[in-house]
Design a protein around this motif. Structure first.
Motif, PDB file in Angstrom:
ATOM      1  N   GLN A  13       0.825  -1.203   0.000  1.00  0.00           N
ATOM      2  CA  GLN A  13       0.000   0.000   0.000  1.00  0.00           C
ATOM      3  C   GLN A  13       0.863   1.258   0.000  1.00  0.00           C
ATOM      4  N   GLU A  14       1.952   1.224   0.738  1.00  0.00           N
ATOM      5  CA  GLU A  14       2.878   2.358   0.756  1.00  0.00           C
ATOM      6  C   GLU A  14       3.515   2.552  -0.616  1.00  0.00           C
ATOM      7  N   GLU A  15       3.904   1.441  -1.234  1.00  0.00           N
ATOM      8  CA  GLU A  15       4.510   1.506  -2.571  1.00  0.00           C
ATOM      9  C   GLU A  15       3.526   2.070  -3.589  1.00  0.00           C
ATOM     10  N   VAL A  16       2.282   1.606  -3.545  1.00  0.00           N
ATOM     11  CA  VAL A  16       1.252   2.074  -4.483  1.00  0.00           C
ATOM     12  C   VAL A  16       1.017   3.579  -4.302  1.00  0.00           C
ATOM     13  N   ALA A  17       1.032   4.028  -3.061  1.00  0.00           N
ATOM     14  CA  ALA A  17       0.810   5.451  -2.785  1.00  0.00           C
ATOM     15  C   ALA A  17       1.897   6.333  -3.396  1.00  0.00           C
ATOM     16  N   LEU A  18       3.081   5.779  -3.616  1.00  0.00           N
ATOM     17  CA  LEU A  18       4.198   6.554  -4.169  1.00  0.00           C
ATOM     18  C   LEU A  18       4.199   6.619  -5.699  1.00  0.00           C
ATOM     19  N   ILE A  19       3.403   5.781  -6.333  1.00  0.00           N
ATOM     20  CA  ILE A  19       3.400   5.720  -7.798  1.00  0.00           C
ATOM     21  C   ILE A  19       2.834   7.012  -8.386  1.00  0.00           C
ATOM     22  N   ARG A  20       3.535   7.524  -9.367  1.00  0.00           N
ATOM     23  CA  ARG A  20       3.084   8.685 -10.144  1.00  0.00           C
ATOM     24  C   ARG A  20       3.399   8.390 -11.603  1.00  0.00           C
ATOM     25  N   VAL A  21       2.413   8.530 -12.472  1.00  0.00           N
ATOM     26  CA  VAL A  21       2.630   8.302 -13.898  1.00  0.00           C
ATOM     27  C   VAL A  21       2.061   9.475 -14.684  1.00  0.00           C
ATOM     28  N   GLU A  22       2.558   9.616 -15.908  1.00  0.00           N
ATOM     29  CA  GLU A  22       2.018  10.608 -16.832  1.00  0.00           C
ATOM     30  C   GLU A  22       1.862   9.927 -18.179  1.00  0.00           C
ATOM     31  N   ALA A  23       0.742  10.203 -18.823  1.00  0.00           N
ATOM     32  CA  ALA A  23       0.485   9.648 -20.145  1.00  0.00           C
ATOM     33  C   ALA A  23      -0.045  10.762 -21.036  1.00  0.00           C
ATOM     34  N   ALA A  24       0.291  10.679 -22.312  1.00  0.00           N
ATOM     35  CA  ALA A  24      -0.118  11.709 -23.262  1.00  0.00           C
ATOM     36  C   ALA A  24      -0.806  11.076 -24.456  1.00  0.00           C
ATOM     37  N   ALA A  25      -1.587  11.888 -25.146  1.00  0.00           N
ATOM     38  CA  ALA A  25      -2.253  11.461 -26.375  1.00  0.00           C
ATOM     39  C   ALA A  25      -2.201  12.620 -27.358  1.00  0.00           C
ATOM     40  N   GLY A  26      -2.389  12.287 -28.628  1.00  0.00           N
ATOM     41  CA  GLY A  26      -2.391  13.331 -29.653  1.00  0.00           C
ATOM     42  C   GLY A  26      -1.044  14.011 -29.779  1.00  0.00           C
ATOM     43  N   GLY A  27       0.021  13.234 -29.643  1.00  0.00           N
ATOM     44  CA  GLY A  27       1.353  13.817 -29.761  1.00  0.00           C
ATOM     45  C   GLY A  27       1.672  14.801 -28.653  1.00  0.00           C
ATOM     46  N   GLY A  28       1.071  14.581 -27.486  1.00  0.00           N
ATOM     47  CA  GLY A  28       1.341  15.454 -26.346  1.00  0.00           C
ATOM     48  C   GLY A  28       0.361  16.602 -26.205  1.00  0.00           C
ATOM     49  N   MET A  29      -0.647  16.631 -27.062  1.00  0.00           N
ATOM     50  CA  MET A  29      -1.629  17.718 -26.980  1.00  0.00           C
ATOM     51  C   MET A  29      -2.500  17.603 -25.730  1.00  0.00           C
ATOM     52  N   VAL A  30      -2.619  16.382 -25.212  1.00  0.00           N
ATOM     53  CA  VAL A  30      -3.353  16.131 -23.975  1.00  0.00           C
ATOM     54  C   VAL A  30      -2.476  15.240 -23.109  1.00  0.00           C
ATOM     55  N   SER A  31      -2.330  15.592 -21.840  1.00  0.00           N
ATOM     56  CA  SER A  31      -1.587  14.719 -20.930  1.00  0.00           C
ATOM     57  C   SER A  31      -2.321  14.627 -19.594  1.00  0.00           C
ATOM     58  N   VAL A  32      -2.124  13.486 -18.944  1.00  0.00           N
ATOM     59  CA  VAL A  32      -2.797  13.195 -17.683  1.00  0.00           C
ATOM     60  C   VAL A  32      -1.763  12.675 -16.696  1.00  0.00           C
ATOM     61  N   GLN A  33      -1.813  13.170 -15.469  1.00  0.00           N
ATOM     62  CA  GLN A  33      -0.978  12.651 -14.395  1.00  0.00           C
ATOM     63  C   GLN A  33      -1.901  11.889 -13.449  1.00  0.00           C
ATOM     64  N   MET A  34      -1.424  10.718 -12.991  1.00  0.00           N
ATOM     65  CA  MET A  34      -2.250   9.851 -12.158  1.00  0.00           C
ATOM     66  C   MET A  34      -1.381   9.234 -11.071  1.00  0.00           C
ATOM     67  N   ASP A  35      -1.995   8.980  -9.898  1.00  0.00           N
ATOM     68  CA  ASP A  35      -1.261   8.305  -8.829  1.00  0.00           C
ATOM     69  C   ASP A  35      -1.562   6.807  -8.838  1.00  0.00           C
ATOM     70  N   GLY A  36      -0.975   6.094  -7.906  1.00  0.00           N
ATOM     71  CA  GLY A  36      -1.103   4.648  -7.859  1.00  0.00           C
ATOM     72  C   GLY A  36      -2.496   4.135  -7.548  1.00  0.00           C
ATOM     73  N   LYS A  37      -3.345   5.002  -7.026  1.00  0.00           N
ATOM     74  CA  LYS A  37      -4.729   4.616  -6.752  1.00  0.00           C
ATOM     75  C   LYS A  37      -5.654   5.067  -7.878  1.00  0.00           C
ATOM     76  N   LYS A  38      -5.036   5.491  -8.968  1.00  0.00           N
ATOM     77  CA  LYS A  38      -5.718   5.947 -10.179  1.00  0.00           C
ATOM     78  C   LYS A  38      -6.541   7.215  -9.957  1.00  0.00           C
ATOM     79  N   ASN A  39      -6.080   8.038  -9.016  1.00  0.00           N
ATOM     80  CA  ASN A  39      -6.648   9.374  -8.853  1.00  0.00           C
ATOM     81  C   ASN A  39      -5.926  10.293  -9.829  1.00  0.00           C
ATOM     82  N   VAL A  40      -6.675  11.131 -10.506  1.00  0.00           N
ATOM     83  CA  VAL A  40      -6.089  12.064 -11.461  1.00  0.00           C
ATOM     84  C   VAL A  40      -5.501  13.236 -10.685  1.00  0.00           C
ATOM     85  N   LEU A  41      -4.217  13.489 -10.930  1.00  0.00           N
ATOM     86  CA  LEU A  41      -3.510  14.560 -10.241  1.00  0.00           C
ATOM     87  C   LEU A  41      -3.437  15.829 -11.077  1.00  0.00           C
TER      88      LEU A  41
END
Length: 93
Positions: A13-41
């Motif tokens: 659970q501690e490890e999951v809480a530390l996860i941060r990811v970023e994903a983009a679409a449209g060649g970077g025209m849209v990007s989303v940051q998300m944590d390990g619990k899939k909350n949008v940051l």
């Protein structure tokens, strides 16, 4: 054994809480940051695509789905690393 399992669950659970990811679409025209619990940051949208609602919706969906996939991959990697030392049979990780 039960105590060890509880400790591993807390650690996971501690490890999951530390996860941060970023994903983009449209060649970077849209990007989303998300944590390990899939909350949008955070969400970034290039003003250039804001006028085309359908394209923006498609890019947002693609970015969110890619971010969720990255979270799942990170969790799998971390869980595999933690459980790998337990001597579990293949396929249970």
């Amino acid at each position: 054994m039960m105590k060890q399992a509880e400790q591993m669950q807390r650690k996971m659970q501690e490890e999951v809480a530390l996860i941060r990811v970023e994903a983009a679409a449209g060649g970077g025209m849209v990007s989303v940051q998300m944590d390990g619990k899939k909350n949008v940051l955070g969400v970034k949208i290039d003003p250039e695509v804001a006028g085309d609602v359908e394209m923006l919706q498609d890019m947002m969906m693609a970015a969110f789905n890619e971010a969720a996939k990255k979270v799942d991959e990170q969790i799998s990697q971390r869980m595999g690393g933690m459980l790998g030392g337990m001597g579990l049979p293949p396929g249970l990780i």
